[in-house]
Design a protein around this motif. Structure first.
Motif, PDB file in Angstrom:
ATOM      1  N   THR A  41       0.828  -1.205   0.000  1.00  0.00           N
ATOM      2  CA  THR A  41       0.000   0.000   0.000  1.00  0.00           C
ATOM      3  C   THR A  41       0.863   1.255   0.000  1.00  0.00           C
ATOM      4  OG1 THR A  41      -1.791  -1.160   1.122  1.00  0.00           O
ATOM      5  CG2 THR A  41      -1.800   1.237   1.257  1.00  0.00           C
ATOM      6  N   VAL A  42       1.909   1.267   0.808  1.00  0.00           N
ATOM      7  CA  VAL A  42       2.810   2.420   0.828  1.00  0.00           C
ATOM      8  C   VAL A  42       3.463   2.597  -0.540  1.00  0.00           C
ATOM      9  CG1 VAL A  42       4.956   3.340   1.795  1.00  0.00           C
ATOM     10  CG2 VAL A  42       3.227   2.357   3.305  1.00  0.00           C
ATOM     11  N   ASP A  43       3.912   1.519  -1.154  1.00  0.00           N
ATOM     12  CA  ASP A  43       4.509   1.603  -2.492  1.00  0.00           C
ATOM     13  C   ASP A  43       3.515   2.176  -3.500  1.00  0.00           C
ATOM     14  OD1 ASP A  43       6.884   0.571  -1.557  1.00  0.00           O
ATOM     15  OD2 ASP A  43       6.481  -1.476  -2.275  1.00  0.00           O
ATOM     16  N   ARG A  44       2.274   1.735  -3.426  1.00  0.00           N
ATOM     17  CA  ARG A  44       1.249   2.223  -4.350  1.00  0.00           C
ATOM     18  C   ARG A  44       0.971   3.707  -4.125  1.00  0.00           C
ATOM     19  NH1 ARG A  44      -3.758   3.124  -3.611  1.00  0.00           N
ATOM     20  NH2 ARG A  44      -3.909   1.926  -1.688  1.00  0.00           N
ATOM     21  N   LEU A  45       0.898   4.130  -2.877  1.00  0.00           N
ATOM     22  CA  LEU A  45       0.635   5.537  -2.575  1.00  0.00           C
ATOM     23  C   LEU A  45       1.785   6.440  -3.020  1.00  0.00           C
ATOM     24  CD1 LEU A  45      -0.953   5.165   0.979  1.00  0.00           C
ATOM     25  CD2 LEU A  45      -2.143   5.803  -1.124  1.00  0.00           C
ATOM     26  N   VAL A  46       3.008   5.985  -2.824  1.00  0.00           N
ATOM     27  CA  VAL A  46       4.179   6.779  -3.226  1.00  0.00           C
ATOM     28  C   VAL A  46       4.308   6.834  -4.747  1.00  0.00           C
ATOM     29  CG1 VAL A  46       6.697   6.848  -3.131  1.00  0.00           C
ATOM     30  CG2 VAL A  46       5.399   6.445  -1.050  1.00  0.00           C
ATOM     31  N   ALA A  47       3.900   5.800  -5.436  1.00  0.00           N
ATOM     32  CA  ALA A  47       3.982   5.777  -6.899  1.00  0.00           C
ATOM     33  C   ALA A  47       2.894   6.619  -7.563  1.00  0.00           C
ATOM     34  CB  ALA A  47       3.892   4.331  -7.393  1.00  0.00           C
ATOM     35  N   SER A  48       1.915   7.051  -6.812  1.00  0.00           N
ATOM     36  CA  SER A  48       0.793   7.801  -7.355  1.00  0.00           C
ATOM     37  C   SER A  48       1.180   9.252  -7.674  1.00  0.00           C
ATOM     38  CB  SER A  48      -0.344   7.798  -6.334  1.00  0.00           C
ATOM     39  OG  SER A  48      -1.328   8.748  -6.682  1.00  0.00           O
ATOM     40  N   PRO A  49       0.572   9.847  -8.710  1.00  0.00           N
ATOM     41  CA  PRO A  49       0.800  11.271  -8.988  1.00  0.00           C
ATOM     42  C   PRO A  49       0.353  12.174  -7.832  1.00  0.00           C
ATOM     43  CG  PRO A  49      -0.255  10.226 -10.860  1.00  0.00           C
ATOM     44  CD  PRO A  49      -0.246   9.225  -9.744  1.00  0.00           C
ATOM     45  N   ARG A  50      -0.602  11.732  -7.055  1.00  0.00           N
ATOM     46  CA  ARG A  50      -1.050  12.533  -5.907  1.00  0.00           C
ATOM     47  C   ARG A  50       0.067  12.749  -4.897  1.00  0.00           C
ATOM     48  NH1 ARG A  50      -7.067  10.222  -4.570  1.00  0.00           N
ATOM     49  NH2 ARG A  50      -8.064  11.091  -6.411  1.00  0.00           N
ATOM     50  N   PHE A  51       0.959  11.774  -4.750  1.00  0.00           N
ATOM     51  CA  PHE A  51       2.095  11.927  -3.842  1.00  0.00           C
ATOM     52  C   PHE A  51       2.981  13.077  -4.323  1.00  0.00           C
ATOM     53  CE2 PHE A  51       6.547  10.846  -2.817  1.00  0.00           C
ATOM     54  CZ  PHE A  51       6.472  10.894  -1.438  1.00  0.00           C
ATOM     55  N   ALA A  52       3.269  13.112  -5.608  1.00  0.00           N
ATOM     56  CA  ALA A  52       4.105  14.176  -6.160  1.00  0.00           C
ATOM     57  C   ALA A  52       3.422  15.535  -6.025  1.00  0.00           C
ATOM     58  CB  ALA A  52       4.426  13.883  -7.622  1.00  0.00           C
ATOM     59  N   GLU A  53       2.119  15.575  -6.245  1.00  0.00           N
ATOM     60  CA  GLU A  53       1.380  16.834  -6.110  1.00  0.00           C
ATOM     61  C   GLU A  53       1.449  17.357  -4.686  1.00  0.00           C
ATOM     62  OE1 GLU A  53      -2.484  15.686  -7.366  1.00  0.00           O
ATOM     63  OE2 GLU A  53      -1.924  15.578  -9.479  1.00  0.00           O
ATOM     64  N   THR A  54       1.301  16.463  -3.729  1.00  0.00           N
ATOM     65  CA  THR A  54       1.330  16.865  -2.326  1.00  0.00           C
ATOM     66  C   THR A  54       2.678  17.452  -1.952  1.00  0.00           C
ATOM     67  OG1 THR A  54      -0.299  15.185  -1.739  1.00  0.00           O
ATOM     68  CG2 THR A  54       1.048  16.046   0.048  1.00  0.00           C
ATOM     69  N   PHE A  55       3.757  16.798  -2.340  1.00  0.00           N
ATOM     70  CA  PHE A  55       5.067  17.289  -1.963  1.00  0.00           C
ATOM     71  C   PHE A  55       5.513  18.469  -2.814  1.00  0.00           C
ATOM     72  CE2 PHE A  55       4.832  13.686   0.637  1.00  0.00           C
ATOM     73  CZ  PHE A  55       5.551  14.054   1.752  1.00  0.00           C
ATOM     74  N   ALA A  56       5.019  18.596  -4.027  1.00  0.00           N
ATOM     75  CA  ALA A  56       5.303  19.789  -4.829  1.00  0.00           C
ATOM     76  C   ALA A  56       4.708  21.017  -4.154  1.00  0.00           C
ATOM     77  CB  ALA A  56       4.741  19.627  -6.237  1.00  0.00           C
ATOM     78  N   ARG A  57       3.528  20.861  -3.582  1.00  0.00           N
ATOM     79  CA  ARG A  57       2.892  21.973  -2.875  1.00  0.00           C
ATOM     80  C   ARG A  57       3.753  22.425  -1.701  1.00  0.00           C
ATOM     81  NH1 ARG A  57      -0.535  21.471   1.385  1.00  0.00           N
ATOM     82  NH2 ARG A  57      -0.777  19.283   0.863  1.00  0.00           N
ATOM     83  N   HIS A  58       4.338  21.478  -0.962  1.00  0.00           N
ATOM     84  CA  HIS A  58       5.206  21.828   0.156  1.00  0.00           C
ATOM     85  C   HIS A  58       6.449  22.574  -0.326  1.00  0.00           C
ATOM     86  CE1 HIS A  58       2.778  19.687   2.994  1.00  0.00           C
ATOM     87  NE2 HIS A  58       2.934  18.541   2.369  1.00  0.00           N
ATOM     88  N   TRP A  59       7.049  22.104  -1.419  1.00  0.00           N
ATOM     89  CA  TRP A  59       8.233  22.781  -1.946  1.00  0.00           C
ATOM     90  C   TRP A  59       7.896  24.159  -2.466  1.00  0.00           C
ATOM     91  CZ3 TRP A  59      13.005  21.992  -0.846  1.00  0.00           C
ATOM     92  CH2 TRP A  59      13.414  20.732  -0.440  1.00  0.00           C
ATOM     93  N   MET A  60       6.725  24.321  -3.064  1.00  0.00           N
ATOM     94  CA  MET A  60       6.325  25.639  -3.527  1.00  0.00           C
ATOM     95  C   MET A  60       6.146  26.587  -2.351  1.00  0.00           C
ATOM     96  SD  MET A  60       3.999  24.580  -6.856  1.00  0.00           S
ATOM     97  CE  MET A  60       2.680  25.578  -6.402  1.00  0.00           C
ATOM     98  N   ASP A  61       5.657  26.091  -1.239  1.00  0.00           N
ATOM     99  CA  ASP A  61       5.554  26.917  -0.044  1.00  0.00           C
ATOM    100  C   ASP A  61       6.933  27.297   0.477  1.00  0.00           C
ATOM    101  OD1 ASP A  61       2.823  26.831  -0.142  1.00  0.00           O
ATOM    102  OD2 ASP A  61       2.611  25.282   1.397  1.00  0.00           O
ATOM    103  N   VAL A  62       7.855  26.344   0.456  1.00  0.00           N
ATOM    104  CA  VAL A  62       9.214  26.620   0.920  1.00  0.00           C
ATOM    105  C   VAL A  62       9.858  27.714   0.076  1.00  0.00           C
ATOM    106  CG1 VAL A  62      11.551  25.669   1.055  1.00  0.00           C
ATOM    107  CG2 VAL A  62       9.624  24.369   1.958  1.00  0.00           C
ATOM    108  N   SER A  63       9.663  27.657  -1.219  1.00  0.00           N
ATOM    109  CA  SER A  63      10.290  28.646  -2.102  1.00  0.00           C
ATOM    110  C   SER A  63       9.446  29.904  -2.250  1.00  0.00           C
ATOM    111  CB  SER A  63      10.549  28.035  -3.477  1.00  0.00           C
ATOM    112  OG  SER A  63       9.332  27.749  -4.114  1.00  0.00           O
ATOM    113  N   ARG A  64       8.348  29.965  -1.536  1.00  0.00           N
ATOM    114  CA  ARG A  64       7.422  31.114  -1.573  1.00  0.00           C
ATOM    115  C   ARG A  64       6.906  31.368  -2.979  1.00  0.00           C
ATOM    116  NH1 ARG A  64      10.132  35.442   2.559  1.00  0.00           N
ATOM    117  NH2 ARG A  64      10.213  34.026   4.323  1.00  0.00           N
ATOM    118  N   PHE A  65       6.777  30.316  -3.746  1.00  0.00           N
ATOM    119  CA  PHE A  65       6.308  30.435  -5.118  1.00  0.00           C
ATOM    120  C   PHE A  65       4.940  31.092  -5.166  1.00  0.00           C
ATOM    121  CE2 PHE A  65       3.927  28.734  -8.730  1.00  0.00           C
ATOM    122  CZ  PHE A  65       4.756  29.079  -9.770  1.00  0.00           C
ATOM    123  N   ALA A  66       4.060  30.692  -4.268  1.00  0.00           N
ATOM    124  CA  ALA A  66       2.687  31.175  -4.299  1.00  0.00           C
ATOM    125  C   ALA A  66       2.585  32.642  -3.914  1.00  0.00           C
ATOM    126  CB  ALA A  66       1.827  30.328  -3.364  1.00  0.00           C
TER     127      ALA A  66
END
Length: 86
Positions: A41-66
């Motif tokens: 289940t963890v492998d499936r969740l990490v392989a999902s595009p939703r995982f990348a979207e979630t962590f991209a949002r965090h990185w965008m916050d870090v870089s103050r992109f928004a």
């Protein structure tokens, strides 16, 4: 402490996807008694595009992109030069 399987899947899905688990997915996980069910289940969740979207949002916050562009122009013109990327 150990938690029941429903709570575990809700926590995993929220942490890795940022969303609530679907009811049918929850039932499948609770019914799956294979010893590697959690790892699969963890492998499936990490392989999902939703995982990348979630962590991209965090990185965008870090870089103050928004917050780097407003209607009046750049508030933080060097916002992309954060320590996270250096």
């Amino acid at each position: 402490p150990a938690v029941d399987r429903a709570v575990l899947l809700r926590r995993l899905t929220h942490d890795l996807h940022g969303l609530a688990v679907e009811p049918d997915e929850l039932q499948r996980f609770v019914d799956d008694r294979r010893p590697d069910a959690v790892a699969r289940t963890v492998d499936r969740l990490v392989a999902s595009p939703r995982f990348a979207e979630t962590f991209a949002r965090h990185w965008m916050d870090v870089s103050r992109f928004a917050e780097s562009l407003t209607l009046r122009g750049f508030v933080l013109p060097e916002a992309w030069r954060t320590k996270a990327f250096l």
